[in-house]
Design an enzyme around this catalytic site. Structure first.
Site, PDB file in Angstrom:
ATOM      1  N   ARG A 186      35.422  -5.311  73.288  1.00  0.00           N
ATOM      2  CA  ARG A 186      35.639  -5.638  72.089  1.00  0.00           C
ATOM      3  C   ARG A 186      35.851  -4.265  71.076  1.00  0.00           C
ATOM      4  NH1 ARG A 186      35.587  -9.856  68.345  1.00  0.00           N
ATOM      5  NH2 ARG A 186      34.132  -9.657  66.336  1.00  0.00           N
ATOM      6  N   TYR A 213      33.848   0.879  62.021  1.00  0.00           N
ATOM      7  CA  TYR A 213      34.727   1.390  63.007  1.00  0.00           C
ATOM      8  C   TYR A 213      35.406   2.565  62.338  1.00  0.00           C
ATOM      9  CZ  TYR A 213      33.938  -2.515  66.220  1.00  0.00           C
ATOM     10  OH  TYR A 213      33.521  -3.302  66.687  1.00  0.00           O
ATOM     11  N   ARG A 215      35.239 -12.169  71.395  1.00  0.00           N
ATOM     12  CA  ARG A 215      33.831 -12.061  71.664  1.00  0.00           C
ATOM     13  C   ARG A 215      33.690 -12.997  72.775  1.00  0.00           C
ATOM     14  NH1 ARG A 215      34.098 -13.995  66.196  1.00  0.00           N
ATOM     15  NH2 ARG A 215      32.988 -12.554  64.823  1.00  0.00           N
ATOM     16  N   HIS A 218      35.932 -10.953  61.775  1.00  0.00           N
ATOM     17  CA  HIS A 218      34.861 -10.735  60.550  1.00  0.00           C
ATOM     18  C   HIS A 218      34.889 -11.295  59.374  1.00  0.00           C
ATOM     19  CE1 HIS A 218      33.774  -6.665  63.100  1.00  0.00           C
ATOM     20  NE2 HIS A 218      33.335  -7.542  63.565  1.00  0.00           N
ATOM     21  N   LYS A 226      32.644 -17.365  65.394  1.00  0.00           N
ATOM     22  CA  LYS A 226      31.213 -17.610  64.903  1.00  0.00           C
ATOM     23  C   LYS A 226      31.540 -18.526  63.528  1.00  0.00           C
ATOM     24  CE  LYS A 226      28.540 -13.429  65.766  1.00  0.00           C
ATOM     25  NZ  LYS A 226      27.989 -12.330  65.238  1.00  0.00           N
ATOM     26  N   HIS A 256      31.238  -6.502  75.141  1.00  0.00           N
ATOM     27  CA  HIS A 256      31.309  -5.877  73.834  1.00  0.00           C
ATOM     28  C   HIS A 256      31.962  -4.535  73.824  1.00  0.00           C
ATOM     29  CE1 HIS A 256      29.996  -8.999  71.051  1.00  0.00           C
ATOM     30  NE2 HIS A 256      29.717  -7.889  70.053  1.00  0.00           N
TER      31      HIS A 256
END
Length: 303
Positions: free
Chosen positions: A247, A279, A152, A270, A176, A244
């Site tokens: 990524r 994806y 990120r 994630h 995150k 992004h």
């Protein structure tokens, strides 16, 4: 009544202080909460709301409907309602409210957009940078690390010197929710980090940030976005380049080569596999195009 005179404002200001001091959220996140809650205060007079304790599910729906009429799309409505829920949860925790009236109120589901990526040849074209100055070397190193580890943007700019183990080709990042993870970055990224570190002291660094601006301070997210976009134009890449997109390209290329969705989830950081599963739709689009072009029963216009 102006927003500055609203009796609803003190509680919101106290909540924003809580986010800043206790939660230590990023300035961008704090600004988003502030904007959304101020917008709700601006509509309070229209529904005769003068105290947060007066808020019930019906009034929450009224605020949501007025926001929609003001032109907010599904994703913006969801963001506003999320800010309100968080604020009211805090009010419950403070003992001001007994329950959160915004819970259970849903907004229209936003359409799910597939992330865009660039193909492997375009990545090679982008990264073939003419290294005629130290900033170009820094940018090449940032691009290589971003694509090499699928980071990120916040993770990239947050890297410190001690977060990288060059001999092992590993990097430590804070993702995150303050979740740590260690990632491989690949030989090419290691090489360009070494090239950058040989030049880094030219900028008179003031801290231990890995990537510095030309003032010797940790590079900002905005600066990274700007530099990546500029390199996309200079290198003649057809699509707009932003962090992004690299990524997404990392995730797509690893999944296409390995087929290992669980590994891609871990690499991207994630929390839920469902987030990574988007994806698989990208991969299926590629497979579907190959099928349509190759399978005798799928070819168009032939008998």
């Amino acid at each position: 009544m102006s927003q500055t005179d609203s009796p609803l404002l003190p509680a919101v200001e106290a909540f924003l202080r809580f986010l800043r001091v206790e939660r230590q959220l990023s300035p961008l996140t704090q600004s988003s909460y502030h904007h959304q809650l101020q917008a709700l205060i601006a509509m309070a007079d229209d529904i005769k709301l003068t105290d947060w304790a007066q808020l019930d599910a019906a009034k929450v729906r009224m605020l949501t409907a007025r926001s929609k009429r003001a032109g907010l799309g599904a994703s913006s409505l969801a963001l506003r309602l999320s800010a309100l829920r968080s604020f009211l949860d805090w009010q419950v925790h403070q003992g001001v409210l007994q329950a959160n009236p915004a819970k259970g109120i849903s907004t229209p589901r936003a359409p799910r957009h597939l992330p865009k990526n660039i193909d492997v040849d375009e990545v090679g074209q982008l990264l073939n940078i003419d290294l005629n100055d130290p900033l170009a070397v820094r940018d090449r190193a940032m691009l290589e690390v971003m694509y090499g580890a699928g980071l990120r943007l916040s993770e990239l700019v947050g890297i410190n010197l001690g977060h990288v183990d060059l001999p092992s080709g590993e990097i430590w990042v804070m993702g995150k929710g303050s979740k740590e993870r260690k990632l491989p970055i690949g030989r090419t990224a290691v090489t360009w980090l070494e090239n950058w570190l040989a030049l880094r002291d030219l900028f008179g660094p003031e801290d231990d940030a890995m990537f510095l601006s030309n003032q010797g301070r940790r590079i900002s997210t905005r600066n990274v976005q700007k530099r990546f976009a500029e390199w996309g134009v200079k290198q003649g890449v057809n699509s707009h380049i932003h962090p992004h997109k690299l990524r997404h390209s990392f995730a797509t290329h690893v999944l296409e080569s390995s087929g290992d969705l669980r590994a891609v989830q871990e690499l991207l950081g994630h929390a839920n596999l469902s987030t990574t599963q988007i994806y698989t739709h990208l991969d299926f689009q590629h497979l579907a195009s190959v099928y349509d072009a190759a399978h005798p029963r799928a070819k168009r216009g032939k008998t």
